[in-house]
Design an enzyme around this catalytic site. Structure first.
Site, PDB file in Angstrom:
ATOM      1  N   TYR A  10       4.936  68.773  83.408  1.00  0.00           N
ATOM      2  CA  TYR A  10       5.502  68.981  82.073  1.00  0.00           C
ATOM      3  C   TYR A  10       5.167  67.797  81.168  1.00  0.00           C
ATOM      4  O   TYR A  10       4.750  67.968  80.017  1.00  0.00           O
ATOM      5  CB  TYR A  10       7.017  69.146  82.184  1.00  0.00           C
ATOM      6  CG  TYR A  10       7.725  69.402  80.872  1.00  0.00           C
ATOM      7  CD1 TYR A  10       7.857  70.692  80.376  1.00  0.00           C
ATOM      8  CD2 TYR A  10       8.280  68.347  80.136  1.00  0.00           C
ATOM      9  CE1 TYR A  10       8.518  70.936  79.177  1.00  0.00           C
ATOM     10  CE2 TYR A  10       8.934  68.587  78.947  1.00  0.00           C
ATOM     11  CZ  TYR A  10       9.052  69.876  78.470  1.00  0.00           C
ATOM     12  OH  TYR A  10       9.705  70.103  77.283  1.00  0.00           O
ATOM     13  N   SER A  14       8.591  66.393  73.108  1.00  0.00           N
ATOM     14  CA  SER A  14       9.625  65.905  74.005  1.00  0.00           C
ATOM     15  C   SER A  14       9.510  64.402  74.137  1.00  0.00           C
ATOM     16  O   SER A  14       8.433  63.826  73.898  1.00  0.00           O
ATOM     17  CB  SER A  14       9.450  66.554  75.385  1.00  0.00           C
ATOM     18  OG  SER A  14      10.270  65.946  76.367  1.00  0.00           O
TER      19      SER A  14
END
Length: 227
Positions: free
Chosen positions: A141, A128
């Protein structure tokens, strides 16, 4: 690597980006093991559903036995619980790390002997832009993805002599269930991301930056932090 006639295991293949990976690999002539915690939710024609919970060691070991002819592993399965590091539930913070870091590592470790025994292959880790960009509300996250980025880099070094390439995919928001609350204009089509990633794996690229925000953030890593 050559994707035609390859044998791929895709984790989290029942929806979102994972489903696009599985579908596109079938169209490219690959044999595909489509893995999910609930394999009955996999409805793609031409794939072999596999039960896999990447946080369960027994499940991981069984998947490696089932997909014993694999030459490509796509570590796509993930969670996004929205926990911040200061006030978030510690169990949720641990779950993010258990899934993205330890779960990905467990799958890779289980499949390295499989890939090596089949003459080598490739591992694609879905990361990501939050591997590098760490806004407070997404601290758990982001920390897990940063750890997974470090894992990808270290394993690339270790696995290259064994004929196994490691590719890291970085992307911002995609039009999937995980980003349902994000405005449409800020999201990229996951089908396009899957295409870019598979092309990158085929070309042996170590890193794929799938959108403008990932390219911009990566380019800015050397700049000084702002107070």
């Amino acid at each position: 690597m050559q994707l035609e006639n390859s044998v791929a295991l895709v984790t989290g293949a029942n929806r979102g980006l994972g489903r696009h990976f599985a579908a596109q690999l079938v169209r490219r002539g690959a044999k595909v093991y489509a893995a999910a915690r609930r394999p009955e939710t996999i409805d793609l024609p031409g794939v072999i559903p596999v039960r896999l919970d990447i946080t369960d060691p027994e499940s991981v070991a069984q998947a490696a036995k089932t997909a014993e002819d694999a030459t490509l592993v796509i570590n796509n399965a993930g969670t996004s619980l929205g926990a911040d590091l200061l006030t978030g539930d510690l169990d949720e913070i641990r779950q993010e790390m258990e899934t993205h870091y330890f779960g990905t590592l467990a799958v890779t470790r289980a499949f390295v002997p499989v890939l090596e025994g089949n003459g080598g292959g490739a591992v694609l880790n879905v990361l990501s832009v939050l591997s590098w960009l760490h806004p407070g509300p997404f601290g758990a996250y982001g920390a897990a993805k940063a750890a997974e980025w470090a894992q990808s880099n270290a394993l690339r070094d270790l696995l290259a002599p064994r004929g196994i390439a490691v590719t890291a995919l970085h992307v911002g928001f995609m039009d999937t269930d995980m980003a349902a609350g994000v405005p449409a204009e800020q999201k990229i089509d996951p089908a396009l991301v899957a295409t870019l990633a598979l092309d990158g794996v085929a070309a042996g690229r170590p890193e794929i930056l799938a959108d403008d925000i990932s390219r911009s953030v990566k380019a800015g890593l050397a700049t000084a932090l702002q107070s």
